[in-house]
Design an enzyme around this catalytic site. Structure first.
Site, PDB file in Angstrom:
ATOM      1  N   SER A  50       0.868  -1.459  -0.203  1.00 41.98           N
ATOM      2  CA  SER A  50      -0.138  -0.073  -0.398  1.00 41.98           C
ATOM      3  C   SER A  50       1.259   1.791   0.249  1.00 41.98           C
ATOM      4  O   SER A  50       1.780   1.621  -0.848  1.00 41.98           O
ATOM      5  CB  SER A  50      -0.579   0.009   1.333  1.00 41.98           C
ATOM      6  OG  SER A  50      -2.035   1.019   1.082  1.00 41.98           O
ATOM      7  N   ASP A  69      -4.372  -2.842  -3.621  1.00 45.88           N
ATOM      8  CA  ASP A  69      -3.950  -3.559  -2.087  1.00 45.88           C
ATOM      9  C   ASP A  69      -3.356  -4.374  -1.670  1.00 45.88           C
ATOM     10  O   ASP A  69      -4.451  -5.406  -0.841  1.00 45.88           O
ATOM     11  CB  ASP A  69      -5.168  -2.477  -1.998  1.00 45.88           C
ATOM     12  CG  ASP A  69      -3.969  -1.230  -0.456  1.00 45.88           C
ATOM     13  OD1 ASP A  69      -3.199  -2.333  -0.146  1.00 45.88           O
ATOM     14  OD2 ASP A  69      -4.313  -0.487  -0.281  1.00 45.88           O
TER      15      ASP A  69
END
Length: 562
Positions: free
Chosen positions: A320, A435
């Protein structure tokens, strides 16, 4: 070497009489397995055990995903547990190099146990070591002891690279160097030194070259981008190598290396070899950065302190927003420049403002891609001075995807593409990437399992907290009646984007707690009071990161990286 003489040096057979060894030598069968081929498969009935006479064999859990359990070399045994249980194979085994095995059938195996107490004792020790290894949280590779430097191109600087690498390895222990010899010479050198560096000299015969390939724990494959076709035809034998590309080229053969590095500037070769030596010796420092929205900007403060403490980072990875910070570090971005860039991209021009009708996502994602391209350009992961990885999640296969090569932008964007907030990244092979924090918000295991050195994990996941400014000021007074109309509640409810991020982090919370067990040091900035989309808190979270790093380093007192 006679089979009986070889068996006398096998640890599990230590203590057997010469007579018994000679009888055993007459009962084993020699078999050859080409690199990449299976020796045995999980679930197959067990009829024999094997002793590795030369080459390397990987013991695997086929998964998915496939996981390396251990690597066997000359003198190690394989398949003995299934024979003892009279059952089926509990794991699979595949040749990493062209391998010679000695196969011992069930009848001979059982006769040995009955007539030779030393053999049963040796088996007990071997099985005990395997049991201890199976209880570790991650199957950690051991640093390679025998390293072969092989030139794939005619005229590539094998001798220069091999001697320079050996020089760097000598900073971490004793090293033997061989550029010609035979099997007995090689094994004596292994016994006398911590590590052995092999390479074929200018006049080396084919037999020595093959010995270098078969008997090495790791191959360092050198190329300028134009390898000899003979190597491409046997690329399987080089799988899992350290692939080092010397010179600026994009024509890189795919050898399925464990690491790929391009060193386009010859002046950078010494630094690259020094870092490689630290990794091979298990002395390289790795750092893993978690995701966490705006809280992940605390990583900048942590890195301030790590650098101020004089720690040299050779490997870095993340997920992320942690992947974005990690990529900047891997590329050599100065700390203050990193902070200025964070101020520009997240505070002055927030990436979370390019809203679209929520058909595919809340944000278009084009602004984020544009900012990534502006910062990283067309740089590729393999060209970075530090080894880097980031992780995304394939929504279709429901599995993690590790990014170790390719354009940085194409790796970092999917790693931070929070589901429903950003549109997924669609790859040429049909993957749908989002993600990586969906599966693992602190991917320490991916770095720890290589056994290349200590790992520092920085976890900004936090365990609660909400936007510090929620319920305050004019904006809050205006938002309160609007929230009542839209939700029917007077309670302080986070915005949609923050709720989505929180939901994602909840899903990987258990994985994150487990991952912390694999790190040698965990730094946890106190960011609970910072909103996940509170970009303007950059100065605050940077200082929180600094404070947490100072405290963690002081408590560790250097114990992690000595």
């Amino acid at each position: 070497m006679r089979t009986g003489d070889f068996l006398a040096g096998v640890p599990v057979l230590a203590g057997l009489s010469d007579e018994l060894l000679e009888r055993l030598a007459a009962e084993v069968t020699e078999i050859g397995i080409r690199a990449g081929h299976w020796v045995l498969r999980e679930g197959e009935p067990a009829h024999s055990m094997f002793i590795v006479a030369s080459g390397r064999v990987a013991v695997l859990d086929e998964g998915p995903p496939e996981a390396l359990l251990r690597t066997l070399r000359r003198g190690d045994v394989l398949g003995e547990l299934a024979l003892l249980r009279e059952g089926v194979r509990s794991a699979s085994a595949r040749a990493l190099r062209d391998t010679q095995l000695l196969e011992l059938g069930r009848e001979s195996f059982e006769r040995l146990i009955e007539t030779a107490p030393g053999f049963a004792l040796g088996l007990t020790r071997t099985l005990g070591a395997q049991l201890a290894a199976s209880r570790t949280p991650v199957a950690v590779s051991t640093p390679p002891r025998t390293i072969a430097v092989i030139g794939l191109d005619p005229g590539v600087a094998v001798h220069e690279v091999a001697t320079a690498l050996a020089d760097e390895l000598e900073r971490h222990g004793t090293v033997a160097r061989l550029q010609d010899g035979e099997l007995e010479t090689l094994h004596q050198a292994e016994a006398d030194r911590d590590r052995l560096v092999l390479w074929p000299g200018a006049d080396a015969d084919e037999e020595w070259l093959e010995l270098c390939v078969h008997e090495s724990d790791l191959i360092v494959a050198l190329t300028r981008g134009q390898p000899d076709p003979k190597w491409l035809s046997r690329a399987t034998a080089l799988e899992g190598c350290e692939q080092l590309v010397l010179g600026r080229t994009r024509a890189i053969p795919d050898l399925k290396p464990r690491q790929l590095q391009v060193v386009s500037d010859s002046a950078q070769v010494p630094a690259a070899l020094a870092a490689l030596a630290r990794r091979l010796a298990g002395r390289s420092l790795g750092v893993v950065l978690s995701g966490g929205g705006a809280r992940a900007l605390a990583h900048i403060g942590v890195l301030d302190e790590l650098r101020a403490a004089g720690l040299q980072i050779d490997r870095i990875g993340g997920v992320s927003l942690g992947a974005l910070v990690a990529a900047a570090v891997a590329g050599g971005t100065p700390q203050e420049e990193m902070y200025v860039a964070a101020q520009r991209y997240f505070v002055d021009s927030s990436p979370s403002t390019d809203f679209v009708p929520p058909v595919y996502s809340i944000l278009r994602g084009s602004k984020t891609r544009r900012l990534l391209r502006e910062f990283f350009g067309d740089r590729r992961i393999e060209e970075l001075p530090r080894r880097f990885f980031c992780m995304s999640c394939d929504l279709i296969a429901r599995e993690p995807v590790l990014h170790r090569t390719g354009p940085i932008v194409d790796a970092v964007y999917p790693s931070l593409a929070i589901p429903a907030i950003f549109p997924p990244a669609v790859t040429a092979d049909g993957r749908l990437l989002v993600d990586g924090g969906v599966l693992d918000n602190l991917p320490v295991a991916e770095m720890a399992r290589t056994g290349e050195g200590p790992v520092i994990a920085v976890d900004v996941t936090a365990r609660g907290g909400r936007d510090r400014h929620s319920g305050r000021g004019l904006a809050a007074r205006v938002e309160s009646p609007l929230r009542r109309v839209l939700t029917g509640s007077d309670g302080e409810i986070p915005r949609l984007t923050e709720t989505m991020i929180r939901t994602m982090l909840v899903g990987s919370a258990d994985v994150t707690l487990t991952a912390r067990q694999h790190a040698d040091l965990v730094i946890t900035p106190a960011v609970d009071g910072v909103g996940l989309m509170e970009w303007k808190a950059l100065p605050t979270v940077r200082e929180l990161g600094r404070r947490a790093a100072r405290e963690a380093l002081a408590a560790a007192n250097g114990a992690v990286w000595r």
